[in-house]
Design a protein around this motif. Structure first.
Motif, mmCIF file in Angstrom:
data_model
loop_
_atom_site.group_PDB
_atom_site.id
_atom_site.type_symbol
_atom_site.label_atom_id
_atom_site.label_comp_id
_atom_site.label_asym_id
_atom_site.label_seq_id
_atom_site.Cartn_x
_atom_site.Cartn_y
_atom_site.Cartn_z
ATOM 1 N N LEU A 195 0.808 -1.222 0.000
ATOM 2 C CA LEU A 195 0.000 0.000 0.000
ATOM 3 C C LEU A 195 0.844 1.276 0.000
ATOM 4 C CD1 LEU A 195 -2.752 -1.004 2.584
ATOM 5 C CD2 LEU A 195 -2.742 -1.321 0.090
ATOM 6 N N LEU A 196 1.948 1.261 0.738
ATOM 7 C CA LEU A 196 2.805 2.452 0.836
ATOM 8 C C LEU A 196 4.275 2.028 0.711
ATOM 9 C CD1 LEU A 196 1.071 4.394 3.759
ATOM 10 C CD2 LEU A 196 1.220 5.134 1.376
ATOM 11 N N PRO A 197 4.667 1.548 -0.460
ATOM 12 C CA PRO A 197 6.058 1.105 -0.618
ATOM 13 C C PRO A 197 7.057 2.228 -0.385
ATOM 14 C CG PRO A 197 4.945 1.274 -2.759
ATOM 15 C CD PRO A 197 3.887 1.399 -1.697
ATOM 16 N N GLU A 198 6.653 3.484 -0.623
ATOM 17 C CA GLU A 198 7.549 4.623 -0.401
ATOM 18 C C GLU A 198 7.909 4.755 1.075
ATOM 19 O OE1 GLU A 198 4.525 5.558 -3.671
ATOM 20 O OE2 GLU A 198 4.476 4.748 -1.618
ATOM 21 N N LEU A 199 7.001 4.324 1.949
ATOM 22 C CA LEU A 199 7.256 4.356 3.384
ATOM 23 C C LEU A 199 7.941 3.078 3.850
ATOM 24 C CD1 LEU A 199 6.837 5.784 6.121
ATOM 25 C CD2 LEU A 199 4.573 4.713 6.234
ATOM 26 N N ASP A 200 7.582 1.971 3.272
ATOM 27 C CA ASP A 200 8.139 0.691 3.698
ATOM 28 C C ASP A 200 9.659 0.648 3.526
ATOM 29 O OD1 ASP A 200 7.395 -1.999 4.691
ATOM 30 O OD2 ASP A 200 8.273 -2.672 2.796
ATOM 31 N N VAL A 201 10.174 1.321 2.512
ATOM 32 C CA VAL A 201 11.629 1.278 2.288
ATOM 33 C C VAL A 201 12.404 2.077 3.332
ATOM 34 C CG1 VAL A 201 11.442 0.851 -0.188
ATOM 35 C CG2 VAL A 201 11.534 3.213 0.651
ATOM 36 N N THR A 202 11.710 2.815 4.205
ATOM 37 C CA THR A 202 12.422 3.542 5.262
ATOM 38 C C THR A 202 12.748 2.642 6.448
ATOM 39 O OG1 THR A 202 10.428 4.287 6.451
ATOM 40 C CG2 THR A 202 11.209 5.662 4.628
ATOM 41 N N VAL A 203 12.201 1.428 6.476
ATOM 42 C CA VAL A 203 12.488 0.510 7.574
ATOM 43 C C VAL A 203 13.971 0.128 7.534
ATOM 44 C CG1 VAL A 203 11.950 -1.713 8.616
ATOM 45 C CG2 VAL A 203 10.124 -0.367 7.545
ATOM 46 N N ASP A 204 14.643 0.273 8.676
ATOM 47 C CA ASP A 204 16.078 -0.013 8.807
ATOM 48 C C ASP A 204 16.946 0.888 7.927
ATOM 49 O OD1 ASP A 204 15.615 -2.044 10.635
ATOM 50 O OD2 ASP A 204 15.409 -3.559 9.071
ATOM 51 N N PHE A 205 16.394 2.025 7.493
ATOM 52 C CA PHE A 205 17.164 2.977 6.690
ATOM 53 C C PHE A 205 17.755 4.004 7.643
ATOM 54 C CE2 PHE A 205 17.749 6.666 3.911
ATOM 55 C CZ PHE A 205 18.367 6.080 2.820
ATOM 56 N N SER A 206 19.057 3.939 7.856
ATOM 57 C CA SER A 206 19.703 4.710 8.914
ATOM 58 C C SER A 206 19.760 6.200 8.602
ATOM 59 C CB SER A 206 21.116 4.193 9.153
ATOM 60 O OG SER A 206 21.764 4.966 10.148
ATOM 61 N N GLN A 207 19.503 7.013 9.640
ATOM 62 C CA GLN A 207 19.666 8.459 9.527
ATOM 63 C C GLN A 207 21.062 8.907 9.951
ATOM 64 O OE1 GLN A 207 16.016 11.058 10.088
ATOM 65 N NE2 GLN A 207 15.839 9.717 11.840
#
Length: 313
Positions: free
Chosen positions: A87-99
Motif C-alpha cells: 500500500l505504501l512502498p515509499e514508506l516501507d523502504v524507510t524501515v532499517d534505513f539509517s539516519q
C-alpha cells in the motif's frame, strides 16, 4: 502443479483481503494483540491482493491505524505482514534505513513512528507526519567525515507525496495541505531568537492558514534522546509562536508602513488614485518582510526606496 486458489491464500483472514487491514486497525486500536509470526507469514502471501482494493477503503484503514492509541504496533504489523510494502512502498523502504552512521535507533522508520505518535490526533497532520521523511531514501549522502545528509529531502518528499495522494483518493485541498506540511516541516525548527521581526513576519505570511498544523508537526518531529533536547526544541517553537502573535498584535495597532504613504506616492510619482498605488505600497511591504527595509519609518524613507525601484515619471 495445481495453482493455489485465492480463497486458500486469504483463508486465515476470513475470505477477503480487506481482513488484513482489519487486523492492523484492531492492533492499532488496542483491541487485539499483535498476531504471531506464522500469521504474519500467511499475511505476506495474501498482501498483494490488497492492491486491488478501492482507494477509499485503503485510505480509511491506514488512517484508522495512525489514529489508534497503539499505532506503533499497528504500523509495525503492517510492515511485517507485507501490507505496508503493497500500500505504501515509499514508506516501507524507510524501515532499517539509517539516519546516522552507527545509530540503529535513529533509522527513519523508528523516527517516523515516534513522530506520528507525538503528533496531535488530527488526520491530516498525522498523514503528513507519517510521510514527512519519505524523501530521505532518495537523498541520503554519506560524507567523508562519516556524517549523513539528506539535502532537500523535504522537497523530494513533497513531490513523492503527489502520486501517493492521488492513489489514495485524497481530494485536492487535502492533498495540497499535506504536501505543504511535508514541504515545510523543517522550517519552524530552524527558528532562532536572533530572527528579526521581518523574518518572523515573513514566516507567518508564508505559512498562512497552515501555521498551527505546521507547528504541531514541528514539535512532534523532535525525537532526540539527548536529555532536555526535546523540551528545548518545543520551547523554541513556543517562543516562535509567541513572537508571531506579538507581531500580529503590534501590526494590528501600528501597521508596518506609515499612514499617508499612498498620498506621498501619488505626489512623488504624479499618479492618480489607482491600483498602481497599491502595487507600489506592496513593493514596500515585501521589502519590509525580506528585511531590506525597516518598519514604521516616515513616508520619505519608503519614497527613497521606491525611487530606486521605479522609473521617474
Amino acid at each position: 502443479m495445481r495453482p493455489v486458489s485465492r480463497d486458500r491464500v486469504i483463508a486465515p483472514f476470513g475470505g477477503e483481503p480487506v481482513a488484513l487491514l482489519d487486523v492492523a486497525v484492531a492492533v492499532s486500536e488496542g483491541r487485539s494483540e499483535t498476531p504471531p509470526p506464522e500469521i504474519a507469514e500467511a499475511a505476506r502471501t495474501a498482501a498483494p491482493l490488497l492492491a486491488h482494493l478501492p482507494s477509499d477503503r485503503v485510505r480509511a484503514a491506514v488512517e484508522a491505524v495512525i489514529m489508534g492509541r497503539e499505532l506503533d504496533a499497528g504500523l509495525q504489523w503492517m510492515h511485517h505482514a507485507g501490507v505496508l510494502g503493497v500500500l505504501l512502498p515509499e514508506l516501507d523502504v524507510t524501515v532499517d534505513f539509517s539516519q546516522e552512521a552507527g545509530r540503529r535507533h535513529k533509522d527513519v522508520w523508528e523516527h517516523t513512528k515516534q513522530v506520528v505518535r507525538q503528533t496531535v490526533p488530527h488526520p491530516i497532520t498525522r498523514w503528513a507526519a507519517l510521510l514527512h521523511d519519505i524523501g530521505k531514501v532518495k537523498t541520503r549522502e554519506l560524507l567523508p567525515d562519516g556524517r549523513v545528509t539528506f539535502h532537500r529531502h523535504a522537497e523530494v518528499g513533497a513531490r513523492m507525496w503527489d502520486p501517493i495522494g492521488r492513489r489514495l483518493g485524497f481530494e485536492r485541498p487535502e492533498r495540497n495541505k499535506i504536501r505543504f506540511l511535508i514541504l515545510h516541516h523543517l522550517r519552524a525548527n530552524a527558528y532562532e531568537p536572533g530572527w528579526t521581526d521581518a523574518a518572523v513576519r515573513r514566516f507567518d505570511h508564508e505559512m498562512g492558514e497552515h501555521l498551527d498544523d505546521l507547528l504541531d508537526l514541528s514539535r512532534a518531529d523532535v525525537t532526540s534522546r539527548r536529555p532536555g533536547r526535546r523540551q528545548e526544541a518545543v520551547a523554541n517553537i513556543h517562543a516562535l509562536k509567541e513572537r508571531i502573535l506579538a507581531i500580529r498584535a503590534l501590526d494590528a495597532r501600528i501597521p508596518p508602513l506609515p499612514p499617508g504613504l499612498g498620498n506621498a506616492i501619488m505626489e512623488e510619482f504624479r499618479l492618480p488614485p489607482s491600483k498602481r498605488i497599491g502595487d507600489l505600497r506592496k513593493l514596500c511591504e515585501e521589502a519590509v518582510e525580506r528585511g531590506e527595509l525597516e518598519e514604521r519609518r516616515d513616508a520619505s524613507y519608503y519614497i527613497d526606496y521606491l525611487r530606486k525601484q521605479v522609473p521617474s515619471p
